[in-house]
Design a protein around this motif. Structure first.
Motif, PDB file in Angstrom:
ATOM      1  N   UNK A 101      47.841  57.929  44.145  1.00 12.83           N
ATOM      2  CA  UNK A 101      48.960  58.708  44.692  1.00 12.83           C
ATOM      3  C   UNK A 101      48.505  59.540  45.888  1.00 12.83           C
ATOM      4  N   UNK A 102      47.330  60.157  45.792  1.00 13.47           N
ATOM      5  CA  UNK A 102      46.821  60.964  46.905  1.00 13.47           C
ATOM      6  C   UNK A 102      46.551  60.068  48.114  1.00 13.47           C
ATOM      7  N   UNK A 103      45.957  58.906  47.893  1.00 13.92           N
ATOM      8  CA  UNK A 103      45.703  57.966  48.994  1.00 13.92           C
ATOM      9  C   UNK A 103      47.022  57.555  49.639  1.00 13.92           C
ATOM     10  N   UNK A 104      48.014  57.257  48.828  1.00 19.23           N
ATOM     11  CA  UNK A 104      49.332  56.856  49.340  1.00 19.23           C
ATOM     12  C   UNK A 104      49.945  57.966  50.203  1.00 19.23           C
ATOM     13  N   UNK A 105      49.836  59.204  49.738  1.00 16.52           N
ATOM     14  CA  UNK A 105      50.410  60.327  50.485  1.00 16.52           C
ATOM     15  C   UNK A 105      49.617  60.642  51.754  1.00 16.52           C
ATOM     16  N   UNK A 106      48.304  60.443  51.724  1.00 18.10           N
ATOM     17  CA  UNK A 106      47.504  60.609  52.942  1.00 18.10           C
ATOM     18  C   UNK A 106      47.940  59.576  53.972  1.00 18.10           C
ATOM     19  N   UNK A 107      48.097  58.337  53.517  1.00 18.80           N
ATOM     20  CA  UNK A 107      48.532  57.258  54.414  1.00 18.80           C
ATOM     21  C   UNK A 107      49.905  57.588  55.025  1.00 18.80           C
ATOM     22  N   UNK A 108      50.787  58.205  54.227  1.00 21.25           N
ATOM     23  CA  UNK A 108      52.140  58.522  54.690  1.00 21.25           C
ATOM     24  C   UNK A 108      52.151  59.735  55.631  1.00 21.25           C
ATOM     25  N   UNK A 109      51.497  60.830  55.231  1.00 18.58           N
ATOM     26  CA  UNK A 109      51.616  62.093  55.963  1.00 18.58           C
ATOM     27  C   UNK A 109      50.523  62.332  57.002  1.00 18.58           C
ATOM     28  N   UNK A 110      49.344  61.750  56.804  1.00 20.21           N
ATOM     29  CA  UNK A 110      48.224  61.977  57.720  1.00 20.21           C
ATOM     30  C   UNK A 110      47.541  60.664  58.108  1.00 20.21           C
ATOM     31  N   UNK A 111      48.289  59.683  58.599  1.00 19.57           N
ATOM     32  CA  UNK A 111      47.694  58.367  58.871  1.00 19.57           C
ATOM     33  C   UNK A 111      46.569  58.421  59.902  1.00 19.57           C
ATOM     34  N   UNK A 112      46.647  59.348  60.870  1.00 16.92           N
ATOM     35  CA  UNK A 112      45.602  59.435  61.892  1.00 16.92           C
ATOM     36  C   UNK A 112      44.278  59.933  61.310  1.00 16.92           C
ATOM     37  N   UNK A 113      44.294  60.569  60.132  1.00 15.47           N
ATOM     38  CA  UNK A 113      43.068  61.075  59.505  1.00 15.47           C
ATOM     39  C   UNK A 113      42.641  60.245  58.297  1.00 15.47           C
ATOM     40  N   UNK A 114      43.299  59.117  58.085  1.00 19.24           N
ATOM     41  CA  UNK A 114      43.047  58.306  56.891  1.00 19.24           C
ATOM     42  C   UNK A 114      41.561  57.980  56.710  1.00 19.24           C
ATOM     43  N   UNK A 115      40.903  57.531  57.783  1.00 11.99           N
ATOM     44  CA  UNK A 115      39.486  57.150  57.668  1.00 11.99           C
ATOM     45  C   UNK A 115      38.583  58.333  57.329  1.00 11.99           C
ATOM     46  N   UNK A 116      39.002  59.541  57.706  1.00  7.59           N
ATOM     47  CA  UNK A 116      38.213  60.735  57.394  1.00  7.59           C
ATOM     48  C   UNK A 116      38.452  61.234  55.973  1.00  7.59           C
ATOM     49  N   UNK A 117      39.611  60.906  55.410  1.00  9.12           N
ATOM     50  CA  UNK A 117      40.008  61.450  54.119  1.00  9.12           C
ATOM     51  C   UNK A 117      39.902  60.481  52.952  1.00  9.12           C
ATOM     52  N   UNK A 118      39.747  59.188  53.252  1.00 11.74           N
ATOM     53  CA  UNK A 118      39.715  58.180  52.190  1.00 11.74           C
ATOM     54  C   UNK A 118      38.455  57.333  52.335  1.00 11.74           C
ATOM     55  N   UNK A 119      37.758  57.182  51.251  1.00 19.36           N
ATOM     56  CA  UNK A 119      36.543  56.368  51.231  1.00 19.36           C
ATOM     57  C   UNK A 119      36.906  54.962  50.769  1.00 19.36           C
ATOM     58  N   UNK A 120      36.570  53.986  51.581  1.00 18.83           N
ATOM     59  CA  UNK A 120      36.816  52.598  51.227  1.00 18.83           C
ATOM     60  C   UNK A 120      35.465  51.919  51.078  1.00 18.83           C
ATOM     61  N   UNK A 121      35.202  51.367  49.904  1.00 20.01           N
ATOM     62  CA  UNK A 121      33.903  50.760  49.639  1.00 20.01           C
ATOM     63  C   UNK A 121      34.081  49.354  49.085  1.00 20.01           C
ATOM     64  N   UNK A 122      33.400  48.400  49.713  1.00 24.94           N
ATOM     65  CA  UNK A 122      33.341  47.042  49.191  1.00 24.94           C
ATOM     66  C   UNK A 122      31.892  46.625  49.219  1.00 24.94           C
ATOM     67  N   UNK A 123      31.336  46.364  48.054  1.00 26.52           N
ATOM     68  CA  UNK A 123      29.966  45.868  48.013  1.00 26.52           C
ATOM     69  C   UNK A 123      29.770  45.049  46.748  1.00 26.52           C
ATOM     70  N   UNK A 124      28.886  44.070  46.813  1.00 25.63           N
ATOM     71  CA  UNK A 124      28.651  43.204  45.655  1.00 25.63           C
ATOM     72  C   UNK A 124      28.108  43.990  44.457  1.00 25.63           C
ATOM     73  N   UNK A 125      28.437  43.524  43.278  1.00 27.56           N
ATOM     74  CA  UNK A 125      27.964  44.139  42.039  1.00 27.56           C
ATOM     75  C   UNK A 125      26.833  43.281  41.490  1.00 27.56           C
TER      76      UNK A 125
END
Length: 177
Positions: A101-125
């Protein structure tokens, strides 16, 4: 030993020498451990009493501060006997219940800061990849190392292995320094 000695006998003799050296180490490590445990038991009552006294005195000091906040307007703190006392703004704590929900609201209200506020991680397990076959791993560009035969030397007695390992690591670290 001469050249006609059975190689397995040579290995057995080395194993015996290793066992004897390890037994001396284990005996000394256990003696040290026992001394440390005894010292800890002797000191524990005094330590507990000291911790209780410190907590009691801290509570009394905090109560005294809370009773007189007007003394710490400017400056906000003072040092007495090496103890800094007074007031400061709390650091605050942020919390949320639903990451999505927080990620969704960041995307909606602060899209220009999304990369600073949301951590996106993809790595093999690794644990998942370990279950794949060598063919599957090769398709993914994953190599497997260390699967060849290596010599095994392991002590089958586990009396104080953790303590011995810690002491050995400490000795190795000292040797490398």
């Amino acid at each position: 030993m001469n050249a006609s000695t059975n190689p397995m006998v040579v290995i057995e003799l080395h194993a015996r020498a290793y066992r004897e050296a390890k037994d001396v180490l284990v005996e000394r490590a256990q003696a040290l451990h026992d001394e440390m445990q005894a010292a800890q038991r002797r000191a524990m009552r005094g330590l507990r009493n000291a911790v209780a006294a410190v907590n009691e005195k801290r509570d009394e000091l905090q109560h005294a501060l809370e009773e007189q906040p007007h003394l710490f307007v400017k400056p906000r703190t003072a040092v007495f006997h090496g103890v800094k006392v007074g007031f400061k703004l709390g650091a605050g704590k942020i919390e949320w219940e639903d990451d999505d929900q927080v990620v969704k609201l960041i995307r909606k209200h602060l899209p220009q800061q999304f990369d600073l506020l949301v951590k996106t991680t993809e790595k093999p397990i690794k644990d998942g990849l370990k279950n794949l076959t060598a063919v599957e791993l090769k398709k993914l560009g994953v190599t497997v190392e260390g699967t060849e035969d290596v010599p095994v030397i392991s002590d089958t007695t586990a009396s104080v292995d953790k303590l011995v390992k810690a002491l050995l690591k400490g000795a190795e670290d000292e040797a490398q320094s």
